[in-house]
Enzyme design. Structure first.
Site, PDB file in Angstrom:
ATOM      1  N   LEU A 147      13.214  29.136  27.722  1.00 44.43           N
ATOM      2  CA  LEU A 147      12.019  29.879  27.237  1.00 44.43           C
ATOM      3  C   LEU A 147      12.287  30.870  26.883  1.00 44.43           C
ATOM      4  CD1 LEU A 147       9.759  29.585  30.510  1.00 44.43           C
ATOM      5  CD2 LEU A 147       9.549  28.149  28.428  1.00 44.43           C
ATOM      6  N   ASP A 148      11.597  31.452  25.776  1.00 46.92           N
ATOM      7  CA  ASP A 148      11.973  32.883  25.090  1.00 46.92           C
ATOM      8  C   ASP A 148      11.846  34.015  26.221  1.00 46.92           C
ATOM      9  OD1 ASP A 148      11.897  31.577  22.857  1.00 46.92           O
ATOM     10  OD2 ASP A 148       9.995  32.145  22.029  1.00 46.92           O
ATOM     11  N   LYS A 149      12.543  34.921  25.834  1.00 43.94           N
ATOM     12  CA  LYS A 149      12.924  36.194  26.805  1.00 43.94           C
ATOM     13  C   LYS A 149      11.361  36.770  27.324  1.00 43.94           C
ATOM     14  CE  LYS A 149      14.574  40.936  27.196  1.00 43.94           C
ATOM     15  NZ  LYS A 149      15.442  41.995  26.458  1.00 43.94           N
ATOM     16  N   ARG A 249       4.979  29.882  18.318  1.00 45.63           N
ATOM     17  CA  ARG A 249       4.847  31.019  17.689  1.00 45.63           C
ATOM     18  C   ARG A 249       4.725  31.002  16.352  1.00 45.63           C
ATOM     19  NH1 ARG A 249       9.642  34.626  20.401  1.00 45.63           N
ATOM     20  NH2 ARG A 249       8.518  36.384  18.955  1.00 45.63           N
TER      21      ARG A 249
END
Length: 320
Positions: A147-149, A249
């Site tokens: 998962l992205d930060k 995104r």
């Protein structure tokens, strides 16, 4: 994994492979074990025969088996060991209080936003390093996906290599259904919209990895479903059918409805407007994971509650 020293050369290590590392490729095992050693050097050590398996040469693609003996030559590791990594107290607290499910094979964590899932690229430590330090008795802990930060929500962590292997197979196919909550800029007019545009990892711009829509990229598919429409934003479910980097995104931005507070793919004016209203983090949350249990085959479904700070922000918006 057991280690013993060669008396004629105390720096040489002989490692016996246990269940925790069986079925792992030799190169991946070495990269994990020799933290801080450049990958190019590791591959050179194998190519020259300085790394050996059962006293013989082995290819980097060799899959280790229980009982294999791996010879590690004398080599200096410059990077800090995992034990020396200082874990932020806030991260330690978050991890201990955000476990949604755990059994002998895996953990489902409601990942807090603001923390990378692993160290690297200027990040000293991440979720997986923190978990390993908090649970030193756990011999095997590996991320099953990423998962992205700035993304919160359901994160899978395997506690056994055999379980990790099953998860990888599930993610490569269509064995895992993922649903994200996202707040998009503007009014999303359609009830449902399937986006099928290929994505390409672009050369780094200003030190950041960017992903662009390009016919030269890999296929990517995301289904957006409208949930609630507000005056200048829309809450949606985003279900990625593929697992490309930054997929949701980039697809949202391509539609002309970037995710609120997306500093990389969003629009500065929109982000500034919402930041003044309290939106200080990417409004993307991995809400649900559905898959079959890797051992029993039982259908499982996990839901990570939306973080309180995002719930409060939504309460201030007026639905149309």
């Amino acid at each position: 994994m057991n280690s013993s020293e060669n008396k004629s050369n105390p720096q040489v290590q002989w490692l016996e492979i246990s269940e925790a590392n069986s079925e792992q490729r030799l190169d991946n095992f070495l990269i994990s074990y020799l933290k801080g050693v450049p990958k190019t050097r590791i591959y050179r050590l194998v190519r020259k025969g300085e790394v050996r398996v059962n006293k013989g040469r082995a290819d980097v693609s060799y899959k280790l088996a229980i009982g294999d003996i791996v010879r590690i030559p004398p080599i200096r590791v410059a990077e800090k060991s995992e034990e020396s990594i200082i874990i932020q107290p806030t991260l330690r607290f978050s991890l201990e209080n955000h476990i949604l499910f755990e059994d002998e094979g895996f953990i489902v964590l409601n990942k807090p936003a603001g923390f990378a899932v692993h160290g690297g690229s200027g990040v000293n430590s991440g979720i997986i390093e923190a978990l390993r330090q908090i649970r030193p008795q756990q011999k095997f802990l590996e991320l099953a996906h990423r998962l992205d930060k700035e993304t919160s929500g359901c994160l899978l962590i395997a506690k056994k290599r055999a379980v990790l292997k099953v998860f990888h197979e599930l993610f490569r196919g269509d064995g895992v259904n993922k649903t994200y909550l996202a707040l998009l800029a503007g009014q999303f007019k359609r009830k449902k919209q399937l986006v099928e545009v290929p994505l390409l990892k672009n050369t780094q711009q200003g030190g950041e990895r960017m992903v662009i829509v390009s016919q030269a990229g890999k296929s990517a598919e995301t289904l957006f479903t409208r949930l609630t429409q507000f005056q200048d934003a829309t809450l949606v479910h985003a279900a990625p059918k593929t697992g490309r980097t930054h997929q949701i995104r980039v697809h949202a931005a391509w539609l002309g409805h970037p995710i609120i507070a997306d500093d990389r793919y969003g629009e500065n004016a929109i982000n500034k407007l919402f930041k003044n209203r309290g939106y200080k983090r990417l409004f993307l949350h991995a809400e649900q994971l559905q898959f079959a249990h890797p051992v029993t085959g039982q259908p499982l479904s996990f839901i990570a509650p939306l973080p309180e700070e995002l719930q409060l922000l939504l309460q201030n918006e007026k639905p149309l």
